[in-house]
Design an enzyme around this catalytic site. Sequence first.
Site, PDB file in Angstrom:
ATOM      1  CB  CYS A  79      35.781 -69.707 -67.332  1.00 22.25           C
ATOM      2  SG  CYS A  79      34.172 -70.912 -67.130  1.00 22.25           S
ATOM      3  CE  LYS A 117      35.711 -67.501 -58.497  1.00 21.08           C
ATOM      4  NZ  LYS A 117      35.603 -68.040 -59.607  1.00 21.08           N
ATOM      5  CB  THR A 126      28.325 -61.725 -65.342  1.00 19.85           C
ATOM      6  OG1 THR A 126      27.086 -62.249 -65.121  1.00 19.85           O
ATOM      7  CG2 THR A 126      28.285 -60.081 -64.962  1.00 19.85           C
ATOM      8  N   GLY A 130      30.745 -66.614 -67.932  1.00 22.07           N
ATOM      9  CA  GLY A 130      32.135 -66.898 -68.054  1.00 22.07           C
ATOM     10  C   GLY A 130      33.353 -66.006 -67.428  1.00 22.07           C
ATOM     11  CB  THR A 131      33.133 -63.397 -64.877  1.00 24.31           C
ATOM     12  OG1 THR A 131      32.048 -63.884 -63.949  1.00 24.31           O
ATOM     13  CG2 THR A 131      32.296 -62.434 -65.704  1.00 24.31           C
TER      14      THR A 131
END
Length: 277
Positions: A215, A176, A210, A212-213
């Site tokens: 997860c 990512k 942002t 918890g993006t």
Amino acid sequence: MTTYPCILTIAGSDCSGGAGIQADIKAISALGAYAASAITAIIVQNTCGVTGIHPVPPEYVKGQIEAVMTDIRPMAVKIGMINDAEIVHVIADALRKFSPRFVVLDPVMVSTSGCKLIEDAAINALTTELMPLATLITPNLSEAEVLTGGQIEGVEGMKIAARKLLDYGSSAVLVKGGHLEEGEMCDVLQINNESAPHLYTMKKIESRNTHGTGCTLSSAVATYLALGEPMTEAVRKAKEYVYRGILSGSNVHIGEGHGPLNHFHAPMAMHIFNENE
């Protein structure tokens, strides 16, 4: 008889509701599937940071997983934050025993606020025990650097890292690129036995919300895989879901630090499968 596609999330509990188990359940539910959970650790956390981590005893992690696996029989498993090596062993044993169709592993190492969430011994256990069992692993740039032992520069560096990470044994790797310095985000998906990677590029959204993006993305991928999407399409749809969640939640004020994205930005529709399918 009909049933909902079920996804089991194995992760830490974020009391502030933005990441971990709470984010996973929101994402899975918003996308129309049924969420079950096994908690690996209780995290004392809010939008400003982490102040405490209490691992759940391994026998209770094992018990939670077996309770879900023997009754609800999830099609997909998402694995998030694991703090210590003994819990990694328990999860790996359960995956080998129950053989879920899809396993999405998000190797969570550092929180959005910069707190280390995993012991060094657990990182080694992740690479040797869990990654070979994974359908997909989803490290961010900093996690990919830890796992490859080198600095990653730009998209070309991400492509190289993704190929290296396949050596740990997973079927696919999604590196990512949300932390790239450029104005666009690019994620690199490398599938085993494919020579060329798949690139997913979107404009970067300027937002402090942002939390918890990562997860959310891994849970969304696991959900779309359980709904029957091929890997490339599951990743594309999951990225679109997260992007719209960040965009629609960018002006929402929750907490004084990194707030959450908006998991429920689209109408929820439960999917129902025929059990014979």
